[in-house]
Scaffold this active site. Sequence first.
Site, PDB file in Angstrom:
ATOM      1  N   LYS A   1       9.895 -29.951 -23.454  1.00  0.00           N
ATOM      2  CA  LYS A   1       9.957 -29.302 -24.708  1.00  0.00           C
ATOM      3  C   LYS A   1       9.407 -27.733 -24.320  1.00  0.00           C
ATOM      4  CE  LYS A   1       6.508 -30.161 -27.982  1.00  0.00           C
ATOM      5  NZ  LYS A   1       5.783 -28.632 -28.177  1.00  0.00           N
TER       6      LYS A   1
ATOM      7  N   ASP B   1       0.787 -29.135 -24.588  1.00  0.00           N
ATOM      8  CA  ASP B   1       0.124 -28.206 -24.322  1.00  0.00           C
ATOM      9  C   ASP B   1      -1.405 -28.028 -25.256  1.00  0.00           C
ATOM     10  OD1 ASP B   1       1.354 -26.740 -26.325  1.00  0.00           O
ATOM     11  OD2 ASP B   1       1.992 -25.050 -25.300  1.00  0.00           O
ATOM     12  N   SER B   2      -1.188 -28.688 -26.317  1.00  0.00           N
ATOM     13  CA  SER B   2      -2.373 -28.733 -27.204  1.00  0.00           C
ATOM     14  C   SER B   2      -3.538 -29.401 -26.396  1.00  0.00           C
ATOM     15  CB  SER B   2      -2.413 -29.777 -28.471  1.00  0.00           C
ATOM     16  OG  SER B   2      -1.624 -31.127 -27.758  1.00  0.00           O
TER      17      SER B   2
ATOM     18  N   GLU C   1       7.470 -27.680 -36.512  1.00  0.00           N
ATOM     19  CA  GLU C   1       5.929 -27.722 -36.954  1.00  0.00           C
ATOM     20  C   GLU C   1       5.493 -26.823 -38.171  1.00  0.00           C
ATOM     21  OE1 GLU C   1       3.427 -27.122 -33.476  1.00  0.00           O
ATOM     22  OE2 GLU C   1       1.653 -26.989 -34.862  1.00  0.00           O
TER      23      GLU C   1
ATOM     24  N   ASP D   1       5.385 -30.533 -22.326  1.00  0.00           N
ATOM     25  CA  ASP D   1       5.432 -29.233 -22.967  1.00  0.00           C
ATOM     26  C   ASP D   1       5.401 -28.317 -21.770  1.00  0.00           C
ATOM     27  OD1 ASP D   1       5.471 -28.657 -25.650  1.00  0.00           O
ATOM     28  OD2 ASP D   1       3.523 -28.874 -25.875  1.00  0.00           O
TER      29      ASP D   1
ATOM     30  N   GLU E   1       9.138 -23.936 -26.870  1.00  0.00           N
ATOM     31  CA  GLU E   1       8.962 -23.369 -28.266  1.00  0.00           C
ATOM     32  C   GLU E   1      10.065 -22.275 -28.298  1.00  0.00           C
ATOM     33  OE1 GLU E   1       5.211 -22.025 -29.158  1.00  0.00           O
ATOM     34  OE2 GLU E   1       4.564 -24.230 -28.487  1.00  0.00           O
TER      35      GLU E   1
END
Length: 276
Positions: A124, A56-57, A193, A95, A126
């Site tokens: 993925k 999602d960057s 991270e 993501d 968080e």
Amino acid sequence: MYAQLQQRGSPRPPVNVSTLQKMKAEGEKISSLTAYDASFAALVDEAEVDVVLVGDSLGMVIQGYDTTVPVTVEDIIYHSRAVSRGLARPLLMADMPFMSYSTREQALANAVRMMQEGGAQMVKLEGGAGQVEIVAYLASHDIPVCAHLGLKPQSVHKIGGFKVQGREGAAAEQMRADARALEAAGADLLLLECIPSDLGAQITADAHVPVIGIGAGPDVDGQILVIYDILELTPGRKPRFVQNFMSSTGSPMEALRAYVAAVKSGEYPADEHCFA
Ligand code: KIV
């Protein structure tokens, strides 16, 4: 048809969760990069990167937002579909965007779309203690999951900026406990991270599943970076963990090969890329 079977004996069989487990067991470092389109995906495949993340960057490097918060499931599916067309060997991870996994049912529905429509082979999210139940639910439906710990960019407004996490004893202990709980819930991969190298090493030693890091020190099972950062396509100041692989090579293909070689040999990350 049956591409996985046909390529099993080939010199470059597709990467899957078993491949990553084997790499951890044999001490071979896992190389991973983000990609957002088919052209970069094809280059990354050619460079023999193991895992490709449609991160999602993309909200920051493609769409120009200040954070990853505005990225939607549709955005991830659109870019994953493009990336999947450029890949043959690497495992494709996508993501789950902000608030796309706030309930078990919502997480499952979105993960299924990312796999069926986007071609993702792993999702993925968080996570911390609050996401254990979600990971368990996805795992119970045979969805491969990577749990992202440490600096969680989707929480940037809550944590007050992009900063190193887990420096204090209690926070470090909590992260170790979260990593164990997420693995027990069924996570197939952990991603750390922006944490101190010692903590990265401890979580990796505790874990039975592979652990990849971005700013988590050298003693993890592999490294991941944002492709635009290593190719010097992002203007301005970069995070400490970024290494510019373009300056020493001069071509994107050679820069990607140099990144993979540096990860595999342990040359990257050097001290200057790590946090104490
Ligand atoms: O979105 C992303 O690109 C990521 C990496 C920075 C790990 O999550």
